[in-house]
Write a protein that holds these residues in place. Structure first.
Motif, PDB file in Angstrom:
ATOM      1  N   MET A   1     138.397  68.133-112.826  1.00 55.20           N
ATOM      2  CA  MET A   1     138.668  67.673-114.168  1.00 55.20           C
ATOM      3  C   MET A   1     139.026  68.880-115.033  1.00 55.20           C
ATOM      4  O   MET A   1     138.239  69.790-115.186  1.00 55.20           O
ATOM      5  CB  MET A   1     137.413  66.972-114.708  1.00 55.20           C
ATOM      6  N   GLU A   2     140.198  68.904-115.573  1.00 57.91           N
ATOM      7  CA  GLU A   2     140.681  70.028-116.378  1.00 57.91           C
ATOM      8  C   GLU A   2     140.530  69.696-117.859  1.00 57.91           C
ATOM      9  O   GLU A   2     141.418  69.143-118.478  1.00 57.91           O
ATOM     10  CB  GLU A   2     142.136  70.335-116.032  1.00 57.91           C
ATOM     11  N   LEU A   3     139.390  70.006-118.418  1.00 63.02           N
ATOM     12  CA  LEU A   3     139.126  69.739-119.825  1.00 63.02           C
ATOM     13  C   LEU A   3     138.883  71.028-120.597  1.00 63.02           C
ATOM     14  O   LEU A   3     138.574  70.992-121.775  1.00 63.02           O
ATOM     15  CB  LEU A   3     137.903  68.824-119.964  1.00 63.02           C
ATOM     16  N   ILE A   4     139.026  72.152-119.933  1.00 60.86           N
ATOM     17  CA  ILE A   4     138.682  73.436-120.519  1.00 60.86           C
ATOM     18  C   ILE A   4     139.368  73.665-121.863  1.00 60.86           C
ATOM     19  O   ILE A   4     138.766  74.183-122.786  1.00 60.86           O
ATOM     20  CB  ILE A   4     139.018  74.578-119.542  1.00 60.86           C
ATOM     21  N   LYS A   5     140.600  73.268-122.000  1.00 66.26           N
ATOM     22  CA  LYS A   5     141.364  73.594-123.199  1.00 66.26           C
ATOM     23  C   LYS A   5     141.193  72.585-124.332  1.00 66.26           C
ATOM     24  O   LYS A   5     141.664  72.807-125.424  1.00 66.26           O
ATOM     25  CB  LYS A   5     142.832  73.736-122.835  1.00 66.26           C
ATOM     26  N   LYS A   6     140.534  71.467-124.070  1.00 62.20           N
ATOM     27  CA  LYS A   6     140.358  70.455-125.100  1.00 62.20           C
ATOM     28  C   LYS A   6     139.216  70.850-126.038  1.00 62.20           C
ATOM     29  O   LYS A   6     138.181  71.337-125.599  1.00 62.20           O
ATOM     30  CB  LYS A   6     140.018  69.098-124.474  1.00 62.20           C
ATOM     31  N   PRO A   7     139.387  70.619-127.332  1.00 62.72           N
ATOM     32  CA  PRO A   7     138.288  70.907-128.266  1.00 62.72           C
ATOM     33  C   PRO A   7     137.173  69.875-128.090  1.00 62.72           C
ATOM     34  O   PRO A   7     137.405  68.773-127.598  1.00 62.72           O
ATOM     35  CB  PRO A   7     138.945  70.772-129.639  1.00 62.72           C
ATOM     36  N   LEU A   8     135.988  70.240-128.497  1.00 60.56           N
ATOM     37  CA  LEU A   8     134.849  69.334-128.393  1.00 60.56           C
ATOM     38  C   LEU A   8     134.951  68.220-129.426  1.00 60.56           C
ATOM     39  O   LEU A   8     135.389  68.441-130.554  1.00 60.56           O
ATOM     40  CB  LEU A   8     133.548  70.105-128.611  1.00 60.56           C
ATOM     41  N   THR A   9     134.497  67.041-129.042  1.00 59.60           N
ATOM     42  CA  THR A   9     134.444  65.916-129.968  1.00 59.60           C
ATOM     43  C   THR A   9     133.204  66.064-130.850  1.00 59.60           C
ATOM     44  O   THR A   9     132.338  66.920-130.592  1.00 59.60           O
ATOM     45  CB  THR A   9     134.359  64.576-129.212  1.00 59.60           C
ATOM     46  N   GLU A  10     133.082  65.220-131.847  1.00 57.51           N
ATOM     47  CA  GLU A  10     131.905  65.274-132.722  1.00 57.51           C
ATOM     48  C   GLU A  10     130.624  64.997-131.937  1.00 57.51           C
ATOM     49  O   GLU A  10     129.601  65.633-132.173  1.00 57.51           O
ATOM     50  CB  GLU A  10     132.056  64.277-133.883  1.00 57.51           C
ATOM     51  N   LYS A  11     130.659  64.060-130.995  1.00 53.24           N
ATOM     52  CA  LYS A  11     129.479  63.747-130.185  1.00 53.24           C
ATOM     53  C   LYS A  11     129.103  64.937-129.304  1.00 53.24           C
ATOM     54  O   LYS A  11     127.927  65.261-129.142  1.00 53.24           O
ATOM     55  CB  LYS A  11     129.731  62.516-129.325  1.00 53.24           C
ATOM     56  N   GLN A  12     130.104  65.607-128.755  1.00 49.01           N
ATOM     57  CA  GLN A  12     129.848  66.781-127.925  1.00 49.01           C
ATOM     58  C   GLN A  12     129.272  67.916-128.768  1.00 49.01           C
ATOM     59  O   GLN A  12     128.359  68.619-128.339  1.00 49.01           O
ATOM     60  CB  GLN A  12     131.130  67.209-127.218  1.00 49.01           C
ATOM     61  N   LYS A  13     129.789  68.085-129.981  1.00 46.73           N
ATOM     62  CA  LYS A  13     129.247  69.109-130.879  1.00 46.73           C
ATOM     63  C   LYS A  13     127.798  68.788-131.230  1.00 46.73           C
ATOM     64  O   LYS A  13     126.949  69.685-131.279  1.00 46.73           O
ATOM     65  CB  LYS A  13     130.078  69.199-132.151  1.00 46.73           C
ATOM     66  N   LYS A  14     127.509  67.513-131.445  1.00 48.74           N
ATOM     67  CA  LYS A  14     126.140  67.109-131.761  1.00 48.74           C
ATOM     68  C   LYS A  14     125.213  67.429-130.592  1.00 48.74           C
ATOM     69  O   LYS A  14     124.102  67.896-130.781  1.00 48.74           O
ATOM     70  CB  LYS A  14     126.093  65.616-132.092  1.00 48.74           C
ATOM     71  N   PHE A  15     125.693  67.197-129.356  1.00 47.87           N
ATOM     72  CA  PHE A  15     124.913  67.544-128.168  1.00 47.87           C
ATOM     73  C   PHE A  15     124.584  69.036-128.176  1.00 47.87           C
ATOM     74  O   PHE A  15     123.447  69.431-127.956  1.00 47.87           O
ATOM     75  CB  PHE A  15     125.666  67.176-126.890  1.00 47.87           C
ATOM     76  N   VAL A  16     125.578  69.858-128.441  1.00 49.22           N
ATOM     77  CA  VAL A  16     125.379  71.307-128.462  1.00 49.22           C
ATOM     78  C   VAL A  16     124.365  71.684-129.536  1.00 49.22           C
ATOM     79  O   VAL A  16     123.473  72.501-129.298  1.00 49.22           O
ATOM     80  CB  VAL A  16     126.717  72.048-128.706  1.00 49.22           C
ATOM     81  N   GLU A  17     124.473  71.090-130.715  1.00 52.61           N
ATOM     82  CA  GLU A  17     123.556  71.405-131.805  1.00 52.61           C
ATOM     83  C   GLU A  17     122.125  71.033-131.434  1.00 52.61           C
ATOM     84  O   GLU A  17     121.195  71.821-131.663  1.00 52.61           O
ATOM     85  CB  GLU A  17     123.988  70.674-133.069  1.00 52.61           C
ATOM     86  N   ILE A  18     121.930  69.866-130.839  1.00 56.09           N
ATOM     87  CA  ILE A  18     120.597  69.444-130.416  1.00 56.09           C
ATOM     88  C   ILE A  18     120.097  70.339-129.295  1.00 56.09           C
ATOM     89  O   ILE A  18     118.948  70.775-129.296  1.00 56.09           O
ATOM     90  CB  ILE A  18     120.612  67.962-129.982  1.00 56.09           C
ATOM     91  N   TYR A  19     120.965  70.638-128.341  1.00 53.14           N
ATOM     92  CA  TYR A  19     120.610  71.501-127.210  1.00 53.14           C
ATOM     93  C   TYR A  19     120.139  72.875-127.690  1.00 53.14           C
ATOM     94  O   TYR A  19     119.111  73.383-127.241  1.00 53.14           O
ATOM     95  CB  TYR A  19     121.821  71.629-126.281  1.00 53.14           C
ATOM     96  N   CYS A  20     120.860  73.461-128.630  1.00 47.70           N
ATOM     97  CA  CYS A  20     120.508  74.790-129.128  1.00 47.70           C
ATOM     98  C   CYS A  20     119.253  74.763-129.997  1.00 47.70           C
ATOM     99  O   CYS A  20     118.410  75.652-129.901  1.00 47.70           O
ATOM    100  CB  CYS A  20     121.664  75.385-129.923  1.00 47.70           C
ATOM    101  N   SER A  21     119.134  73.760-130.840  1.00 51.10           N
ATOM    102  CA  SER A  21     118.000  73.730-131.763  1.00 51.10           C
ATOM    103  C   SER A  21     116.706  73.291-131.092  1.00 51.10           C
ATOM    104  O   SER A  21     115.618  73.596-131.589  1.00 51.10           O
ATOM    105  CB  SER A  21     118.302  72.831-132.962  1.00 51.10           C
ATOM    106  N   SER A  22     116.788  72.596-129.956  1.00 49.18           N
ATOM    107  CA  SER A  22     115.563  72.150-129.278  1.00 49.18           C
ATOM    108  C   SER A  22     114.842  73.301-128.586  1.00 49.18           C
ATOM    109  O   SER A  22     113.657  73.188-128.277  1.00 49.18           O
ATOM    110  CB  SER A  22     115.877  71.058-128.258  1.00 49.18           C
ATOM    111  N   LYS A  23     115.550  74.383-128.345  1.00 52.91           N
ATOM    112  CA  LYS A  23     114.988  75.595-127.721  1.00 52.91           C
ATOM    113  C   LYS A  23     114.182  75.283-126.460  1.00 52.91           C
ATOM    114  O   LYS A  23     113.099  75.800-126.248  1.00 52.91           O
ATOM    115  CB  LYS A  23     114.149  76.365-128.729  1.00 52.91           C
TER     116      LYS A  23
END
Length: 71
Positions: A1-23
């Protein structure tokens, strides 16, 4: 799956924010569920997003968020 160049969606960004803040207090799957992914697909979506071969932009977003959280 070649998705490397696609920007993150809002849901994906939310995942990252939760992932980082949950420590590490939440599992990757729990972070995906909190971000709005279904319980049935949360494990797979988290795995995809955490795979640098699939989502290079994810790693860049994580780095920028961690800098903000740590300071």
């Amino acid at each position: 799956m070649e998705l490397i160049k696609k920007p993150l969606t809002e849901k994906q960004k939310k995942f990252v924010e939760i992932y980082c803040s949950s420590k590490g207090l939440l599992s990757n799957q729990e972070c995906a569920i909190e971000a709005g992914y279904s319980k049935d697909s949360a494990y797979a979506r988290a795995h995809e997003l955490l795979n640098p071969k699939t989502w290079r932009s994810y790693g860049e977003y994580v780095k920028s968020l961690r800098k903000k959280i740590d300071h």
